[in-house]
Design a protein around this motif. Structure first.
Motif, mmCIF file in Angstrom:
data_model
loop_
_atom_site.group_PDB
_atom_site.id
_atom_site.type_symbol
_atom_site.label_atom_id
_atom_site.label_comp_id
_atom_site.label_asym_id
_atom_site.label_seq_id
_atom_site.Cartn_x
_atom_site.Cartn_y
_atom_site.Cartn_z
ATOM 1 N N ILE A 1 15.545 -23.197 71.066
ATOM 2 C CA ILE A 1 16.259 -22.179 70.285
ATOM 3 C C ILE A 1 17.325 -22.825 69.401
ATOM 4 C CG2 ILE A 1 17.792 -20.170 70.451
ATOM 5 C CD1 ILE A 1 14.943 -19.497 71.137
ATOM 6 N N ILE A 2 18.046 -23.788 69.935
ATOM 7 C CA ILE A 2 19.087 -24.479 69.148
ATOM 8 C C ILE A 2 18.456 -25.240 67.989
ATOM 9 C CG2 ILE A 2 20.795 -26.348 69.235
ATOM 10 C CD1 ILE A 2 21.510 -25.372 72.058
ATOM 11 N N ILE A 3 17.361 -25.931 68.245
ATOM 12 C CA ILE A 3 16.673 -26.675 67.177
ATOM 13 C C ILE A 3 16.173 -25.720 66.096
ATOM 14 C CG2 ILE A 3 14.633 -28.072 66.654
ATOM 15 C CD1 ILE A 3 15.040 -29.386 69.411
ATOM 16 N N LEU A 4 15.580 -24.609 66.497
ATOM 17 C CA LEU A 4 15.103 -23.622 65.517
ATOM 18 C C LEU A 4 16.260 -23.002 64.746
ATOM 19 C CD1 LEU A 4 12.255 -21.847 67.527
ATOM 20 C CD2 LEU A 4 12.021 -23.390 65.571
ATOM 21 N N ALA A 5 17.386 -22.762 65.407
ATOM 22 C CA ALA A 5 18.554 -22.189 64.729
ATOM 23 C C ALA A 5 19.096 -23.159 63.678
ATOM 24 C CB ALA A 5 19.632 -21.838 65.741
ATOM 25 N N ILE A 6 19.196 -24.433 64.039
ATOM 26 C CA ILE A 6 19.685 -25.439 63.087
ATOM 27 C C ILE A 6 18.724 -25.552 61.906
ATOM 28 C CG2 ILE A 6 20.118 -27.905 62.796
ATOM 29 C CD1 ILE A 6 21.180 -27.905 65.698
ATOM 30 N N ALA A 7 17.429 -25.554 62.177
ATOM 31 C CA ALA A 7 16.441 -25.629 61.096
ATOM 32 C C ALA A 7 16.518 -24.396 60.200
ATOM 33 C CB ALA A 7 15.044 -25.776 61.674
ATOM 34 N N GLY A 8 16.747 -23.222 60.787
ATOM 35 C CA GLY A 8 16.860 -21.997 59.999
ATOM 36 C C GLY A 8 18.089 -22.010 59.107
ATOM 37 N N ALA B 1 19.668 -24.696 58.007
ATOM 38 C CA ALA B 1 19.421 -25.698 56.965
ATOM 39 C C ALA B 1 18.497 -25.144 55.883
ATOM 40 C CB ALA B 1 18.823 -26.960 57.583
ATOM 41 N N SER B 2 17.497 -24.378 56.286
ATOM 42 C CA SER B 2 16.569 -23.792 55.329
ATOM 43 C C SER B 2 17.282 -22.800 54.407
ATOM 44 C CB SER B 2 15.436 -23.097 56.076
ATOM 45 O OG SER B 2 14.594 -22.423 55.190
ATOM 46 N N VAL B 3 18.117 -21.953 54.979
ATOM 47 C CA VAL B 3 18.861 -20.978 54.167
ATOM 48 C C VAL B 3 19.819 -21.686 53.216
ATOM 49 C CG1 VAL B 3 20.603 -19.157 54.295
ATOM 50 C CG2 VAL B 3 18.630 -19.086 55.807
ATOM 51 N N LEU B 4 20.500 -22.731 53.688
ATOM 52 C CA LEU B 4 21.418 -23.474 52.821
ATOM 53 C C LEU B 4 20.678 -24.149 51.673
ATOM 54 C CD1 LEU B 4 23.875 -25.073 55.406
ATOM 55 C CD2 LEU B 4 24.319 -23.197 53.818
ATOM 56 N N LEU B 5 19.516 -24.734 51.956
ATOM 57 C CA LEU B 5 18.735 -25.364 50.894
ATOM 58 C C LEU B 5 18.226 -24.338 49.883
ATOM 59 C CD1 LEU B 5 16.735 -28.055 52.879
ATOM 60 C CD2 LEU B 5 18.579 -28.429 51.238
ATOM 61 N N PHE B 6 17.823 -23.178 50.368
ATOM 62 C CA PHE B 6 17.353 -22.114 49.472
ATOM 63 C C PHE B 6 18.490 -21.646 48.564
ATOM 64 C CE2 PHE B 6 16.393 -17.634 48.540
ATOM 65 C CZ PHE B 6 15.144 -17.783 47.948
ATOM 66 N N ALA B 7 19.689 -21.480 49.131
ATOM 67 C CA ALA B 7 20.844 -21.053 48.331
ATOM 68 C C ALA B 7 21.233 -22.136 47.323
ATOM 69 C CB ALA B 7 22.017 -20.733 49.247
ATOM 70 N N LEU B 8 21.184 -23.390 47.733
ATOM 71 C CA LEU B 8 21.508 -24.489 46.829
ATOM 72 C C LEU B 8 20.503 -24.572 45.683
ATOM 73 C CD1 LEU B 8 23.333 -26.931 46.269
ATOM 74 C CD2 LEU B 8 21.777 -28.277 47.687
ATOM 75 N N LYS B 9 19.225 -24.372 45.985
ATOM 76 C CA LYS B 9 18.203 -24.388 44.936
ATOM 77 C C LYS B 9 18.442 -23.259 43.939
ATOM 78 C CE LYS B 9 13.272 -23.880 44.079
ATOM 79 N NZ LYS B 9 13.471 -22.919 43.015
#
Length: 69
Positions: free
Chosen positions: A7-14, A16-24
């Motif tokens: 769950i922690i690994i999936l939360a961190i990946a999620g 990171a994904s949202v931050l990358l999407f916002a940065l893009k």
């Protein structure tokens, strides 16, 4: 404990994904912002040049070259 680690690994990946999407999304807007800034600067330069020049005389009031008599 195994479920918590996953769950922690999936939360961190999620996150990171949202931050990358916002940065893009932010970086996709940069060319438009730069284009708008260039147009605004050009308009300001044109405005300043128009202020520096004396007003043009109307066509009927323009100076005529002297005529030979």
């Amino acid at each position: 404990m195994d479920g918590t680690a996953i769950i922690i690994i999936l939360a961190i990946a999620g996150v990171a994904s949202v931050l990358l999407f916002a940065l893009k999304g932010l970086l996709d807007q940069v060319p438009d912002v730069l284009h708008s800034a260039t147009r605004a600067r050009d308009a300001w330069d044109t405005f300043r040049r128009a202020d520096a020049q004396p007003p043009a005389l109307p066509a009927d009031k323009e100076e005529q070259p002297p005529t030979a008599a």
